[in-house]
Motif scaffolding. Structure first.
Motif, PDB file in Angstrom:
ATOM      1  N   VAL A   1       7.189  50.354  16.526  1.00 17.59           N
ATOM      2  CA  VAL A   1       6.091  49.710  17.245  1.00 17.59           C
ATOM      3  C   VAL A   1       6.265  50.043  18.722  1.00 17.59           C
ATOM      4  N   LEU A   2       5.328  50.812  19.241  1.00 18.35           N
ATOM      5  CA  LEU A   2       5.411  51.266  20.616  1.00 18.35           C
ATOM      6  C   LEU A   2       4.126  50.872  21.340  1.00 18.35           C
TER       7      LEU A   2
ATOM      8  N   VAL B   1      17.194  53.179  17.786  1.00 22.81           N
ATOM      9  CA  VAL B   1      18.213  52.231  18.239  1.00 22.81           C
ATOM     10  C   VAL B   1      19.291  52.956  19.038  1.00 22.81           C
ATOM     11  N   CYS B   2      19.702  54.121  18.574  1.00 21.45           N
ATOM     12  CA  CYS B   2      20.715  54.908  19.297  1.00 21.45           C
ATOM     13  C   CYS B   2      20.237  55.270  20.696  1.00 21.45           C
ATOM     14  N   MET B   3      18.965  55.625  20.831  1.00 25.15           N
ATOM     15  CA  MET B   3      18.416  55.968  22.142  1.00 25.15           C
ATOM     16  C   MET B   3      18.354  54.744  23.055  1.00 25.15           C
ATOM     17  N   LEU B   4      18.046  53.580  22.484  1.00 26.93           N
ATOM     18  CA  LEU B   4      18.038  52.355  23.282  1.00 26.93           C
ATOM     19  C   LEU B   4      19.457  51.985  23.708  1.00 26.93           C
TER      20      LEU B   4
ATOM     21  N   PHE C   1      14.642  45.780  30.263  1.00 21.36           N
ATOM     22  CA  PHE C   1      14.637  47.167  29.805  1.00 21.36           C
ATOM     23  C   PHE C   1      13.243  47.504  29.291  1.00 21.36           C
ATOM     24  N   VAL C   2      12.797  48.724  29.559  1.00 20.96           N
ATOM     25  CA  VAL C   2      11.528  49.220  29.020  1.00 20.96           C
ATOM     26  C   VAL C   2      11.838  50.414  28.135  1.00 20.96           C
ATOM     27  N   TYR C   3      11.491  50.290  26.858  1.00 22.90           N
ATOM     28  CA  TYR C   3      11.728  51.382  25.907  1.00 22.90           C
ATOM     29  C   TYR C   3      10.501  51.513  25.012  1.00 22.90           C
TER      30      TYR C   3
ATOM     31  N   PHE D   1       9.009  59.720  21.945  1.00 21.80           N
ATOM     32  CA  PHE D   1      10.098  59.400  21.032  1.00 21.80           C
ATOM     33  C   PHE D   1      10.456  60.615  20.178  1.00 21.80           C
ATOM     34  N   TYR D   2       9.442  61.320  19.659  1.00 22.10           N
ATOM     35  CA  TYR D   2       9.694  62.507  18.850  1.00 22.10           C
ATOM     36  C   TYR D   2      10.383  63.603  19.654  1.00 22.10           C
TER      37      TYR D   2
END
Length: 580
Positions: free
Chosen positions: A390-391, A289-292, A229-231, A420-421
């Motif tokens: 951390v992105l 976390v919810c988005m992942l 997975f890439v997040y 993300f925002y």
């Protein structure tokens, strides 16, 4: 001698064996306790699944709370010193109510009445550009605009702004009493030595290094039984034990309960361990976390409806309150999530005093929902965070130059953070005010501005920062830039070409608190947001009395105005005072 040694060994051996036996007994006890706990959790899940099989209750989603749209002026309001009265006196402004957002909505405080209102004459919002040799250029994502220089207010003697608020005290030199002698005596002059004012630089936070990635850990190295997975620009290899485990034969209660039960019976704990590690060491943020989890469910499920069931299951197992529902007039599942703050623009339902939001829909509809939370669902999803995720990935360099000042910043904005925002729903204003700024952006930003405010009085330093926020950014309403209302996190002001009043207030409040260590409140007018600062030294201008303390108005959108100047249209308008 040998006999003595043998005797000692004979005496110690039983003690060692007893200690080993006690250790084994304790280990077995721990294992049994763990097994009993797992059995308790399984039984709790079974009870919940059996409850799910009962007919779901029909609900009607509540209309969304309207977004906090601020009908701001189409063009920025510009201060014109030519039409401003020269004998302008400070005014104590009205307060509608004080909301202490540190403990929730505050109680109504007595309204502070205006002591004196001067009649001011201002031109309509028109930019007055004075002649200058060279234009001051603002570069925002390679866009250039001219800005009007702003004169700094002359006056007070510089005083060092102490980062830790340590006062600099001048010790007066004691005068030696003069006694008139019979014979004239020449009195020597006692030199007055003033202590040298040290140059104090505001503290610049150190850049927090990214979370170390251990290559041999399966979460990052991969291996059998794991899916890539890439997040947020980061690559993870997560347990695929739930891959294709959720199957829905229909959308009735029994079929949904069967699918949930299959997930409970699967080997899902390695995936939970992966997610807990990512949240703790990398993302730091419930919403991330919810988005992942949403991305995982979409990958591991064949249909959208099945992904909704899996999302609830994973979130529940992680301790979050989430409830799936079935639309009444449509063969479609939806997910409601409980949050710890007000969400605008999305429909919701209130259960047990807790609001659950459908963050994918804005129009109300009828639906059926199980009336009980999972026994593991204990917490709402927090929209706040103390550390930025951390992105990884590319960064956009943004340069901003203030008018009539040397204030200039060049910061690198992570594009993954902006993405993300973009996923964030429209939250309560407190989320944006309290949000921790990316450490890399924070270091670059504060290190650029800190030297400019060092060795300045509070008034001078606050004016430098105010001029920077007023003139280094181009103004536009959200509707003009996005087509909808979008409050900014601090980093977003440096990424997008335009910003409005609430965005600038967030940035100015952040800079004042970080660089000057002064308290800030936010003035929420019916169609505007500004800031007010509690200074330690005496400063002039319009102000408010908030719980016994004087806060001077500082408006980041009143272009060219110094601290203490209120936009003319808000001189007699009461504001809600927001304390964070």
């Amino acid at each position: 001698m040998k006999k003595i040694g043998f005797l000692v060994i004979s005496l110690l051996l039983p003690l060692a064996m007893n200690a080993q036996q006690e250790e084994d007994d304790f280990s077995n006890f721990v294992k049994q306790q763990s097994a009993d706990f797992d059995k308790f959790v399984d039984d709790a899940n079974k009870d919940f699944i059996n409850f799910m099989r009962n007919p779901w209750k029909e609900f009607e989603a509540e209309k969304p709370v309207k977004k906090r749209v601020k009908p701001e002026p189409v063009k920025p309001v510009v201060y014109d010193e030519k039409t401003a009265p020269k004998d302008r006196k400070p005014v104590c402004l009205d307060i509608e109510k004080i909301l202490d957002m540190t403990t929730g909505e505050g109680k109504q405080r007595p309204v502070v009445k205006v002591k004196e209102v001067d009649e001011l004459t201002f031109d309509q919002p028109t930019v007055i550009v004075k002649k200058k040799k060279e234009p001051v250029v603002i570069v925002v994502e390679e866009k250039v605009t001219d800005k009007k220089p702003v004169k700094e207010r002359p006056g007070k003697k510089p005083v060092v702004v102490q980062v830790e608020e340590t006062p600099v005290v001048e010790k007066p030199v004691e005068k030696t009493p003069v006694v008139k002698p019979e014979i004239p005596v020449v009195k020597p002059e006692v030199p007055v030595v003033k202590p040298e004012i040290p140059a104090v630089k505001p503290e610049i936070p150190a850049v927090k290094p990214a979370a170390p990635i251990v290559k041999n850990v399966p979460l990052f190295a991969g291996g059998a039984g794991r899916t890539k997975f890439v997040y947020g620009g980061m690559t993870y290899y997560l347990s695929n034990a739930l891959n294709r485990k959720c199957r829905l034969s229909s959308l009735d209660e029994n079929a949904i309960a069967d699918a949930y039960e299959t997930l409970c019976a699967s080997d899902y704990k390695p995936l939970l361990n992966d997610l807990h590690t990512i949240k703790k060491d990398i993302l730091y943020n419930d919403w991330a976390v919810c988005m992942l989890v949403k991305q995982i469910a979409q990958e591991y499920c064949s249909t959208y409806n099945e992904s909704i069931v899996m999302r609830q299951f994973i979130l529940n197992e992680m301790g979050y309150k989430a409830r799936m529902a079935r639309k009444a007039n449509e063969n479609k599942m939806v997910l409601y999530v409980a949050t710890d703050c007000q969400i605008y623009g999305n429909i919701f339902i209130t259960q047990g005093g807790q609001k659950y939001y459908d963050l994918d829909n804005q129009q109300p509809y009828a639906f059926y929902m199980c009336q009980k939370d999972s026994p593991k669902a204990k917490h709402s999803v927090s929209m706040y965070w103390q550390e930025t995720p951390v992105l990884a990935g590319e960064k956009a360099v943004s340069i901003h130059q203030a008018a009539g000042s040397t204030a200039r910043t060049m910061v690198s904005i992570p594009k993954a953070l902006i993405d993300f925002y973009k996923t964030y729903p429209h939250c309560d204003y407190s989320v944006y005010v309290k949000a921790r700024v990316d450490t890399g952006v924070e270091s670059e930003l504060l290190s650029s501005l800190a030297p400019l405010v060092a060795n300045k009085s509070e008034e001078e330093a606050a004016n430098i920062l105010l001029n920077f926020v007023q003139t280094a950014f181009q103004y536009a309403m959200d509707d003009e830039q996005f087509g909808y209302e979008k409050p900014f996190f601090v980093e977003e002001l440096f990424y997008y070409p335009y910003s409005d009043c609430e965005d600038r207030s967030v940035l100015y409040g952040y800079l004042v608190k970080k660089l000057l260590k002064l308290d800030v409140v936010y003035l929420d007018y019916p169609d505007h947001i500004a800031t007010a600062v509690r200074f330690n030294e005496e400063v002039g201008g319009d102000y408010l009395m908030v719980e016994g303390h004087r806060y001077t108005v500082c408006d980041p959108t009143f272009i060219g105005a110094s601290i203490g100047m209120t936009m003319p249209m808000f001189k007699t308008v009461a504001a809600n005072v927001l304390k964070y």
